[in-house]
Enzyme design. Structure first.
Site, PDB file in Angstrom:
ATOM      1  N   LYS A  11      -1.972  36.684  14.199  1.00 38.86           N
ATOM      2  CA  LYS A  11      -1.375  36.948  12.865  1.00 38.86           C
ATOM      3  C   LYS A  11       0.107  36.144  13.078  1.00 38.86           C
ATOM      4  CE  LYS A  11      -0.809  41.448  12.945  1.00 38.86           C
ATOM      5  NZ  LYS A  11      -1.269  41.759  14.264  1.00 38.86           N
ATOM      6  N   ARG A  86       0.718  48.019   6.771  1.00 36.29           N
ATOM      7  CA  ARG A  86      -0.364  48.415   7.811  1.00 36.29           C
ATOM      8  C   ARG A  86      -1.073  49.875   7.735  1.00 36.29           C
ATOM      9  NH1 ARG A  86       2.271  44.824  12.088  1.00 36.29           N
ATOM     10  NH2 ARG A  86       1.418  45.425  13.907  1.00 36.29           N
ATOM     11  N   ARG A 125       0.554  37.265  27.273  1.00 35.97           N
ATOM     12  CA  ARG A 125       1.868  37.162  26.618  1.00 35.97           C
ATOM     13  C   ARG A 125       3.013  37.989  27.416  1.00 35.97           C
ATOM     14  NH1 ARG A 125       2.560  38.640  20.322  1.00 35.97           N
ATOM     15  NH2 ARG A 125       2.487  40.756  21.024  1.00 35.97           N
ATOM     16  N   ARG A 131       7.559  41.317  26.586  1.00 31.81           N
ATOM     17  CA  ARG A 131       7.541  42.138  25.368  1.00 31.81           C
ATOM     18  C   ARG A 131       7.318  43.506  25.457  1.00 31.81           C
ATOM     19  NH1 ARG A 131       5.179  40.376  19.488  1.00 31.81           N
ATOM     20  NH2 ARG A 131       4.209  42.783  19.432  1.00 31.81           N
ATOM     21  N   ARG A 142      -1.915  50.526  20.649  1.00 28.91           N
ATOM     22  CA  ARG A 142      -1.868  49.991  19.394  1.00 28.91           C
ATOM     23  C   ARG A 142      -3.131  49.270  18.977  1.00 28.91           C
ATOM     24  NH1 ARG A 142       1.489  45.254  22.113  1.00 28.91           N
ATOM     25  NH2 ARG A 142       1.214  43.989  20.070  1.00 28.91           N
TER      26      ARG A 142
HETATM   27  P1  B4P Z   1      -0.559  37.628  17.638  1.00 29.42           P
HETATM   28  O1  B4P Z   1      -1.601  38.507  17.359  1.00 29.42           O
HETATM   29  O2  B4P Z   1       0.266  36.562  16.808  1.00 29.42           O
HETATM   30  O3  B4P Z   1       0.863  38.947  17.895  1.00 29.42           O
HETATM   31  P2  B4P Z   1       1.782  39.471  16.726  1.00 29.42           P
HETATM   32  O4  B4P Z   1       1.837  38.955  15.574  1.00 29.42           O
HETATM   33  O5  B4P Z   1       3.260  39.635  18.041  1.00 29.42           O
HETATM   34  O6  B4P Z   1       1.217  40.986  16.547  1.00 29.42           O
HETATM   35  P3  B4P Z   1       1.259  42.358  16.962  1.00 29.42           P
HETATM   36  O7  B4P Z   1       0.598  42.978  16.151  1.00 29.42           O
HETATM   37  O8  B4P Z   1       0.913  42.218  18.322  1.00 29.42           O
HETATM   38  O9  B4P Z   1       2.868  42.588  16.654  1.00 29.42           O
HETATM   39  P4  B4P Z   1       3.719  42.862  15.339  1.00 29.42           P
HETATM   40  O10 B4P Z   1       4.986  42.095  15.501  1.00 29.42           O
HETATM   41  O11 B4P Z   1       3.001  42.668  14.122  1.00 29.42           O
HETATM   42  O12 B4P Z   1      -0.515  37.032  19.086  1.00 29.42           O
HETATM   43  C1  B4P Z   1      -0.659  37.679  20.280  1.00 29.42           C
HETATM   44  C2  B4P Z   1      -0.833  36.823  21.302  1.00 29.42           C
HETATM   45  O13 B4P Z   1      -2.179  35.913  21.514  1.00 29.42           O
HETATM   46  C3  B4P Z   1       0.116  35.702  21.502  1.00 29.42           C
HETATM   47  O14 B4P Z   1       0.599  35.678  22.795  1.00 29.42           O
HETATM   48  C4  B4P Z   1      -0.314  34.336  21.268  1.00 29.42           C
HETATM   49  O15 B4P Z   1      -0.063  33.394  21.686  1.00 29.42           O
HETATM   50  C5  B4P Z   1      -2.046  34.692  21.481  1.00 29.42           C
HETATM   51  N1  B4P Z   1      -3.065  33.994  20.710  1.00 29.42           N
HETATM   52  C6  B4P Z   1      -2.962  34.162  19.472  1.00 29.42           C
HETATM   53  N2  B4P Z   1      -4.217  33.224  19.054  1.00 29.42           N
HETATM   54  C7  B4P Z   1      -4.649  32.968  19.941  1.00 29.42           C
HETATM   55  C8  B4P Z   1      -5.942  32.265  20.390  1.00 29.42           C
HETATM   56  N3  B4P Z   1      -6.695  31.660  19.389  1.00 29.42           N
HETATM   57  N4  B4P Z   1      -6.288  32.006  21.620  1.00 29.42           N
HETATM   58  C9  B4P Z   1      -5.644  32.247  22.684  1.00 29.42           C
HETATM   59  N5  B4P Z   1      -4.696  33.026  22.666  1.00 29.42           N
HETATM   60  C10 B4P Z   1      -4.038  33.369  20.980  1.00 29.42           C
HETATM   61  O16 B4P Z   1       3.958  44.537  15.634  1.00 29.42           O
HETATM   62  C11 B4P Z   1       4.992  44.943  16.403  1.00 29.42           C
HETATM   63  C12 B4P Z   1       5.192  46.352  16.259  1.00 29.42           C
HETATM   64  O17 B4P Z   1       6.287  46.759  15.083  1.00 29.42           O
HETATM   65  C13 B4P Z   1       4.126  47.460  15.752  1.00 29.42           C
HETATM   66  O18 B4P Z   1       3.482  47.727  17.072  1.00 29.42           O
HETATM   67  C14 B4P Z   1       4.689  48.412  15.038  1.00 29.42           C
HETATM   68  O19 B4P Z   1       5.560  49.344  16.109  1.00 29.42           O
HETATM   69  C15 B4P Z   1       5.984  47.851  14.418  1.00 29.42           C
HETATM   70  N6  B4P Z   1       5.706  47.433  13.074  1.00 29.42           N
HETATM   71  C16 B4P Z   1       5.379  46.026  12.464  1.00 29.42           C
HETATM   72  N7  B4P Z   1       4.989  46.078  11.281  1.00 29.42           N
HETATM   73  C17 B4P Z   1       4.736  47.393  10.837  1.00 29.42           C
HETATM   74  C18 B4P Z   1       4.364  48.024   9.712  1.00 29.42           C
HETATM   75  N8  B4P Z   1       4.235  47.393   8.580  1.00 29.42           N
HETATM   76  N9  B4P Z   1       4.432  49.343   9.644  1.00 29.42           N
HETATM   77  C19 B4P Z   1       4.947  50.045  10.705  1.00 29.42           C
HETATM   78  N10 B4P Z   1       5.314  49.615  12.045  1.00 29.42           N
HETATM   79  C20 B4P Z   1       5.198  48.328  11.927  1.00 29.42           C
END
Ligand code: B4P
Length: 192
Positions: A11, A86, A125, A131, A142
């Site tokens: 994402k 979410r 990552r 992280r 998660r």
């Molecule tokens: P991403 O999937 O891009 O990770 P993210 O955006 O950080 O999502 P995530 O769900 O983990 O965390 P978020 O900040 O939303 O990528 C992950 C990894 O994969 C990266 O290292 C990337 O390089 C790699 N990658 C991506 N695409 C690839 C591909 N095609 N091939 C190979 N590798 C690839 O949320 C964090 C926390 O915040 C949640 O757990 C929760 O506690 C809180 N939170 C956030 N929003 C919330 C909400 N709406 N409600 C309640 N809590 C919330």
């Protein structure tokens, strides 16, 4: 527009370029929480432990954060939300908030991925960025939270005809191309 997928689905990785292509801001609740934790704000102190454990931040806090963010001027041409909503409760809040302005969500990009592969991505990552919520135990938790709390929101938007399903496996560039092609096929062309 929204971008939805399991943790590690890509994402945040896709959101920045996708938003730039459409000329709108990318808004990540996860990034906002991490910035608040880093800066030691009151919000950061409230959510630090919750996010480190891979739990969802309560809807009451997250919804108010989104209300404030969507009141800012830069969202006038539209926006891409990454990681929000979410829960079904957050969907209801967002729907009502937008309806007050006569607006609604046009498209929900759903990144479809394989659980083992996304766990691998997040472990990688954790080696690179350290992280705090990227330990194997928290990553698995998660994924469970996603399946129980977040996956149901896709049904809600599918019933509204807004979901654009995209295969999230492959390179970052391949997935980016697929997203743009799927959106164009649905009639959403990028900014000129
Ligand atoms: P991403 O999937 O891009 O990770 P993210 O955006 O950080 O999502 P995530 O769900 O983990 O965390 P978020 O900040 O939303 O990528 C992950 C990894 O994969 C990266 O290292 C990337 O390089 C790699 N990658 C991506 N695409 C690839 C591909 N095609 N091939 C190979 N590798 C690839 O949320 C964090 C926390 O915040 C949640 O757990 C929760 O506690 C809180 N939170 C956030 N929003 C919330 C909400 N709406 N409600 C309640 N809590 C919330």
């Amino acid at each position: 527009m929204l971008i939805v997928g399991a943790p590690g689905a890509g994402k945040g990785t896709q959101a920045t370029d996708l938003a730039a292509a459409y000329g709108v801001p990318a808004i990540s609740t996860g990034d906002i929480f991490r910035a608040n934790i880093k800066n030691g704000t009151d919000l950061g102190k409230q959510v630090q432990e919750i996010t480190a454990q891979g739990q969802l931040v309560p809807d009451s806090l997250t919804n108010e954060l989104i209300r404030d963010r969507l009141a800012q001027r830069d969202v006038t041409p539209g926006f891409l939300l990454d990681g929000y909503p979410r829960t079904v409760g957050q969907v209801d809040f967002l729907t009502d908030l937008l309806a007050e302005q006569g607006a609604s969500i046009d498209a929900v990009v759903q990144l479809v991925t394989d659980t083992d592969a996304v766990v691998e991505r997040l472990l990688k990552r954790s080696e690179e960025q350290g992280r705090v919520d990227d330990t194997e135990e928290v990553i698995r938790h998660r994924q469970e939270v996603y399946a129980t709390e977040t996956a149901p929101i896709i049904d809600v938007y599918a019933a509204r005809g807004a979901v654009v399903e995209v295969d999230g496996m492959g390179t970052v560039e391949e997935v980016a191309q697929r997203i743009l092609a799927a959106l164009e096929a649905k009639g959403f062309s990028p900014a000129a």
